[in-house]
Design a protein around this motif. Structure first.
Motif, PDB file in Angstrom:
ATOM      1  N   VAL B 197       0.895  -1.209  -0.098  1.00  0.00           N
ATOM      2  CA  VAL B 197      -0.161  -0.072   0.038  1.00  0.00           C
ATOM      3  C   VAL B 197       0.833   1.148   0.069  1.00  0.00           C
ATOM      4  O   VAL B 197       2.181   1.081   0.296  1.00  0.00           O
ATOM      5  N   ARG B 198       0.198   2.345  -0.195  1.00  0.00           N
ATOM      6  CA  ARG B 198       0.928   3.647  -0.308  1.00  0.00           C
ATOM      7  C   ARG B 198       0.789   4.206   1.166  1.00  0.00           C
ATOM      8  O   ARG B 198       0.163   3.937   1.975  1.00  0.00           O
ATOM      9  N   LEU B 199       1.903   4.795   1.531  1.00  0.00           N
ATOM     10  CA  LEU B 199       2.180   5.717   2.842  1.00  0.00           C
ATOM     11  C   LEU B 199       1.438   6.890   2.364  1.00  0.00           C
ATOM     12  O   LEU B 199       1.522   7.635   1.465  1.00  0.00           O
ATOM     13  N   ALA B 200       0.527   7.225   3.651  1.00  0.00           N
ATOM     14  CA  ALA B 200      -0.335   8.706   3.503  1.00  0.00           C
ATOM     15  C   ALA B 200       0.562   9.669   3.481  1.00  0.00           C
ATOM     16  O   ALA B 200       0.389  10.869   2.791  1.00  0.00           O
ATOM     17  N   GLU B 201       1.992   9.800   4.262  1.00  0.00           N
ATOM     18  CA  GLU B 201       2.460  10.946   4.303  1.00  0.00           C
ATOM     19  C   GLU B 201       3.949  10.833   3.426  1.00  0.00           C
ATOM     20  O   GLU B 201       4.100   9.749   2.655  1.00  0.00           O
ATOM     21  N   SER B 202       4.687  11.795   3.238  1.00  0.00           N
ATOM     22  CA  SER B 202       5.895  11.929   2.956  1.00  0.00           C
ATOM     23  C   SER B 202       6.972  12.579   3.606  1.00  0.00           C
ATOM     24  O   SER B 202       6.562  13.382   4.478  1.00  0.00           O
ATOM     25  N   PRO B 203       8.150  12.585   3.293  1.00  0.00           N
ATOM     26  CA  PRO B 203       9.355  13.178   4.133  1.00  0.00           C
ATOM     27  C   PRO B 203       9.015  14.672   3.959  1.00  0.00           C
ATOM     28  O   PRO B 203       9.457  15.307   5.173  1.00  0.00           O
ATOM     29  N   VAL B 204       8.580  15.379   2.954  1.00  0.00           N
ATOM     30  CA  VAL B 204       8.669  16.597   2.895  1.00  0.00           C
ATOM     31  C   VAL B 204       7.494  17.171   3.949  1.00  0.00           C
ATOM     32  O   VAL B 204       7.833  18.248   4.476  1.00  0.00           O
ATOM     33  N   ASP B 205       6.695  16.376   4.189  1.00  0.00           N
ATOM     34  CA  ASP B 205       5.555  17.028   5.323  1.00  0.00           C
ATOM     35  C   ASP B 205       6.169  17.174   6.637  1.00  0.00           C
ATOM     36  O   ASP B 205       5.787  18.038   7.219  1.00  0.00           O
ATOM     37  N   SER B 206       7.332  16.471   7.035  1.00  0.00           N
ATOM     38  CA  SER B 206       7.861  16.739   8.281  1.00  0.00           C
ATOM     39  C   SER B 206       8.991  17.601   7.947  1.00  0.00           C
ATOM     40  O   SER B 206       9.379  17.920   9.281  1.00  0.00           O
ATOM     41  N   ALA B 207       9.494  18.203   7.051  1.00  0.00           N
ATOM     42  CA  ALA B 207      10.642  18.732   6.984  1.00  0.00           C
ATOM     43  C   ALA B 207      10.091  20.424   7.051  1.00  0.00           C
ATOM     44  O   ALA B 207      11.005  21.270   6.666  1.00  0.00           O
ATOM     45  N   SER B 208       8.745  20.785   7.281  1.00  0.00           N
ATOM     46  CA  SER B 208       8.517  22.048   7.066  1.00  0.00           C
ATOM     47  C   SER B 208       8.553  22.983   8.194  1.00  0.00           C
ATOM     48  O   SER B 208       8.104  24.129   8.063  1.00  0.00           O
ATOM     49  N   ALA B 209       9.170  22.591   9.160  1.00  0.00           N
ATOM     50  CA  ALA B 209       9.379  23.580  10.324  1.00  0.00           C
ATOM     51  C   ALA B 209      10.277  24.784   9.853  1.00  0.00           C
ATOM     52  O   ALA B 209      11.046  24.584   8.847  1.00  0.00           O
TER      53      ALA B 209
END
Lengths: 210, 210
Positions: B197-209
């Motif tokens: 299955v696909r993951l709902a998120e991506s690394p970019v989502d967490s890098a936005s601080a």
DNA sequence: CAACTATTCAATAAAACAATTGAATATGCA
DNA sequence: TGCATATTCAATTGTTTTATTGAATAGTTG
């Protein structure tokens, strides 16, 4: 649909939104509407935009669904359509100020020339020594204001000085960092013998929750 | 400087930045660079943009100071200049998806047609039953990846299936919601007999601080 | 230094955008 | 109904943006 078609569709659709932010007059309109709903006439009056042109820009914002309109009598009142509009617009402002230092320099230069560059932060405000003054038009105060603030629009300030306590420092705020109403208010108040400074923040800063 | 001049200067300067976001090709480039630095050639290869045109768009982004460049041999490597670029770009994406439901519809339609619309959230990931798989190019994995993820670029996946544990469900992710590499990976894996299955998120989502 | 690779530059043409003007429409009020 | 007000529409002009093409430049490699 191929992967390329998907990407084209998606990025085209997003660009349809971002294009609405790509004009300085529309950005000024967004800042205005961030402080409260406005008729086309009010938007035109408060900016350097002609009446018909303001109507056009508002329609661009409307077809991007960034604003909504409501008819009231023979007036058309425009409002921001979604709190995310404010959030995105603020993110853009923060980005612009970060990558383009000239913006901050211009602002500081304007205020240094008027000696209104001193400001005090909301967190440092002590009610016994300071009076928080909202100098925006009354409608914008009604739309949303900082807790404890007194409303005297800058246009009426000279006639309503008696409403101000003599002993306190007046802390004036308006639509935000690009608005000069608080600067004008501070200058007027100082000329009348008050201690006055600008507030560092504005109500829009606190209204940006998505 | 008058108040009007100040506003014109400031809004013109901000529009100089927002204009850089107003073209779909540049938005796709921003998404690419969000996942790691890239040469002009790589940018052109991964998009539908010609080489010279990619160079032009990168220069537009550069003069808006959204990206920085670095020369490496005879290559020119472009990087996002500031984490605020990512923050603003994400705010724009969120706004666009909120006000333009067609974007989400298009994405869902693409994935429903391939039966890759099912996704699992990072918070629901249990290491004993799922394997997190990063299918982006290796350079992007090195630039930043989710903790615990295994890297197998989608291009190499078919040849490297032996690296995958047979018993676990494979959870693939790529550059984000507008990227189809994870979809391709899921389809390939299923064809080879894996649960994927696909993951709902991506690394970019967490890098936005900011 | 010649051939090659990667990139930028410059010129062009088509398309999109922006501001102005004046006419058209819609609503409210006398 | 007629006039005033508020807004939109339509046409126009000048400007900006975009993608394409081919030439020019800079660094690399043999």
């Amino acid at each position: 649909m191929t992967s390329r078609e998907l990407k084209n569709d998606v990025y085209d659709a997003i660009a349809g939104i971002t294009k609405a932010f790509s004009n300085p007059n529309r950005l000024e309109i967004l800042d205005l509407l961030s402080n409260g709903e406005k008729s086309v006439e009010e938007v035109a009056a408060q900016t350097a935009i002609s009446f018909a042109n303001a109507s056009q820009h508002l329609q661009v914002l409307k077809s991007a669904r960034l604003v909504r309109l409501r008819k009231e009598g023979n007036k058309v009142i425009y409002t921001l359509a979604n709190p995310k509009v404010l959030a995105a617009w603020q993110a853009m402002k923060q980005l612009a100020e970060a990558v383009e230092p000239g913006i901050g320099l211009t602002l500081r230069q304007y205020r240094r020339a008027r000696q209104t560059d001193q400001s005090i932060s909301l967190s440092a405000l002590d009610q016994t020594r300071y009076l928080l003054l909202d100098v925006r038009p009354a409608g914008e105060y009604d739309y949303g204001h900082l807790p404890g603030a007194l409303s005297i629009p800058v246009d009426e300030l000279e006639l309503r000085l008696t409403e101000l306590p003599k002993g306190k420092t007046i802390v004036a705020y308006c639509r935000g960092a690009y608005c000069t109403m608080a600067d004008a208010a501070v200058l007027l108040l100082r000329a009348k013998g008050y201690n006055a400074v600008r507030l560092a923040e504005s109500p829009v800063d606190s209204a940006s929750a998505a």
